[in-house]
Scaffold this active site. Structure first.
Site, mmCIF file in Angstrom:
data_model
loop_
_atom_site.group_PDB
_atom_site.id
_atom_site.type_symbol
_atom_site.label_atom_id
_atom_site.label_comp_id
_atom_site.label_asym_id
_atom_site.label_seq_id
_atom_site.Cartn_x
_atom_site.Cartn_y
_atom_site.Cartn_z
ATOM 1 N N GLU A 278 44.584 38.310 48.073
ATOM 2 C CA GLU A 278 44.592 38.370 49.534
ATOM 3 C C GLU A 278 45.514 37.300 50.129
ATOM 4 O O GLU A 278 45.661 36.211 49.603
ATOM 5 C CB GLU A 278 43.174 38.166 50.089
ATOM 6 C CG GLU A 278 42.173 39.237 49.691
ATOM 7 C CD GLU A 278 41.551 39.002 48.333
ATOM 8 O OE1 GLU A 278 40.756 39.847 47.906
ATOM 9 O OE2 GLU A 278 41.867 37.966 47.687
ATOM 10 N N THR A 292 43.660 45.693 38.394
ATOM 11 C CA THR A 292 42.200 45.772 38.340
ATOM 12 C C THR A 292 41.587 45.014 39.511
ATOM 13 O O THR A 292 40.571 45.433 40.076
ATOM 14 C CB THR A 292 41.682 45.193 37.013
ATOM 15 O OG1 THR A 292 42.291 45.893 35.922
ATOM 16 C CG2 THR A 292 40.170 45.323 36.909
ATOM 17 N N TYR A 293 42.214 43.901 39.877
ATOM 18 C CA TYR A 293 41.698 43.122 41.007
ATOM 19 C C TYR A 293 41.721 43.966 42.283
ATOM 20 O O TYR A 293 40.727 44.054 43.006
ATOM 21 C CB TYR A 293 42.524 41.852 41.198
ATOM 22 C CG TYR A 293 41.991 40.974 42.305
ATOM 23 C CD1 TYR A 293 40.996 40.048 42.052
ATOM 24 C CD2 TYR A 293 42.466 41.099 43.614
ATOM 25 C CE1 TYR A 293 40.470 39.252 43.072
ATOM 26 C CE2 TYR A 293 41.961 40.315 44.636
ATOM 27 C CZ TYR A 293 40.962 39.397 44.356
ATOM 28 O OH TYR A 293 40.444 38.632 45.376
ATOM 29 N N TRP A 294 42.870 44.601 42.551
ATOM 30 C CA TRP A 294 42.979 45.348 43.797
ATOM 31 C C TRP A 294 42.162 46.642 43.771
ATOM 32 O O TRP A 294 41.719 47.124 44.830
ATOM 33 C CB TRP A 294 44.450 45.665 44.082
ATOM 34 C CG TRP A 294 45.192 44.466 44.585
ATOM 35 C CD1 TRP A 294 46.121 43.721 43.926
ATOM 36 C CD2 TRP A 294 45.046 43.839 45.866
ATOM 37 N NE1 TRP A 294 46.570 42.668 44.693
ATOM 38 C CE2 TRP A 294 45.926 42.721 45.901
ATOM 39 C CE3 TRP A 294 44.257 44.117 46.993
ATOM 40 C CZ2 TRP A 294 46.032 41.891 47.019
ATOM 41 C CZ3 TRP A 294 44.369 43.283 48.110
ATOM 42 C CH2 TRP A 294 45.241 42.193 48.107
ATOM 43 N N LYS A 327 37.498 38.238 46.103
ATOM 44 C CA LYS A 327 36.581 39.117 45.377
ATOM 45 C C LYS A 327 35.865 38.415 44.220
ATOM 46 O O LYS A 327 34.971 38.989 43.616
ATOM 47 C CB LYS A 327 37.353 40.334 44.831
ATOM 48 C CG LYS A 327 37.928 41.231 45.920
ATOM 49 C CD LYS A 327 38.671 42.417 45.315
ATOM 50 C CE LYS A 327 39.255 43.306 46.410
ATOM 51 N NZ LYS A 327 39.965 44.493 45.849
#
Length: 389
Positions: A278, A292-294, A327
């Site tokens: 972010e 994978t994060y997004w 996250k």
């Protein structure tokens, strides 16, 4: 600011005039927080020459009285102590007088510098602010892993044959941090005394120390002419000096990141360095990857994510990582800092920052927090468990 500049100047002058210089990060043991016999800095056995003419013999207790002039112009008549009876085998500096302000619990994580000016006269400095600590380390091209030792400023070091071959092969620009890190690892791993290569914590420290020695040799090769040529102007000299200092400054942080990445690769961890999160934030390491994060949209998905920030020192700047990955609830922070105050550690816990340090450094932290602090091997196991589920 004026006082800080004067202290910085005084430190550099003292070091240039000193016979020997020792520096270390103050630990909980150094300020008497662990309930030891007396408060005062322990001194590594490898640096005994700054205290005594020769190593002391086990079975004896020895005291040497000296005068130490401190950065605030105060003076103490202090004792260099060797404790060698019973189970003890340690060197320590004691006797600073009632109310001495520089070895309190709030000084855990500060940098202590001792300069031997002559046989019985010393100068002592305690740098408290992280920016000033970083400036000192940068100036001398050190990382925290190279402290708790005598500071070598002008001394040459012995160079392994393959290191010399590497130096001889350099014909163009100064090698990149990644190139120096790679060569340092290859040199270390050919040494018969390299130890257990599966011990990630020990391996990281050894890699960092060998890279520092290699960097100093390369720096000497590229900058020897500074001592021999006459500059046409003050500006020309300052520009060249700034180039050297900036290279030193950038080395330590990149060095740590390079070696951590290699350890993660050898442990088959999936990660990306400087992945974007972010607000275009870039954690040093994102597990398993940026995509994978997004893609993570639920609390269940978030459980598969992790991040690690790496900072050579983090006495105050650890708060910078709090917004690097929204996250990920618990942020992991790896540092080479040896000792942080209990107040700072408690703040970290409350902000859900999990501290990770080399196994060898955990003993420099307050006793109450040692079980909470992770070593590198534990962090690697944590990521493996996530990625193997």
């Amino acid at each position: 600011m004026k006082g800080k500049l004067k202290m910085s100047y005084d430190i550099h002058v003292s070091i240039s005039e000193a016979e020997l210089v020792y520096c270390k990060f103050l630990s909980a043991n150094d300020v008497g927080l662990t309930g030891g016999h007396q408060s005062g800095p322990y001194v590594a056995k490898s640096a005994v020459s700054i205290l005594f003419d020769k190593p002391c013999s086990k079975g004896t207790n020895i005291t040497k009285t000296v005068e130490i002039k401190w950065h605030d112009d105060s003076k103490t008549i202090s004792n260099f102590k060797y404790y060698g009876t019973g189970t003890r085998n340690e060197y320590r500096i004691t006797s600073f007088g009632r109310g001495f302000p520089h070895f309190r619990t709030s000084n855990i994580g500060s940098l202590f510098i001792l300069c031997k000016m002559d046989l019985e006269t010393y100068r002592g400095y305690v740098i408290e602010e992280e920016t000033e600590i970083d400036a000192f380390l940068d100036y001398y091209g050190l990382s925290p892993a190279e402290t708790n030792a005598l500071l070598t400023v002008n001394d040459s070091i012995s160079v392994e044959t393959q290191v010399q071959q590497f130096l001889d092969q350099i014909t163009g620009d100064f090698p990149s941090s990644a190139e120096i890190a790679l060569k340092a690892r290859s040199v270390f791993e050919t040494m018969p005394q390299r130890g257990n290569l599966a011990d990630s914590d020990m391996m990281l420290i050894n890699w960092l120390k060998h890279e520092y020695l290699l960097f100093k040799e390369i720096e000497k090769k590229f900058n020897q002419d500074i001592l021999e040529v006459k500059f046409q102007s003050i500006d020309a000299f300052i520009n060249r000096a700034n180039s050297v200092l900036n290279r030193r400054k950038s080395r330590a942080g990149k060095s740590l990141e390079n070696h951590l990445a290699e350890i993660f690769r050898r442990n088959a961890l999936r990660f990306v360095d400087q992945g974007i999160t972010e607000q275009n934030k870039r954690p040093d390491f994102l597990f398993p990857d940026e995509g994978t994060y997004w893609d993570a949209v639920s609390t269940f998905d978030y459980e598969n994510l992790a991040m690690l920030a790496s900072k050579t020192t983090c006495k105050d700047r650890w708060r910078q990582i709090l917004t690097e990955a929204d996250k990920i609830e618990v942020k992991h922070l790896f540092t080479l800092q040896q000792g942080i105050s209990a107040n700072q550690l408690n703040e970290m816990k409350n902000q859900k920052v999990q501290l990770v340090v080399p196994k060898q450094y955990i003993s420099t932290y307050p006793m109450a927090y040692r079980d909470w602090i992770w070593d590198l091997s534990k962090f690697i196991s944590f990521i493996k468990e996530k990625q193997n589920d």
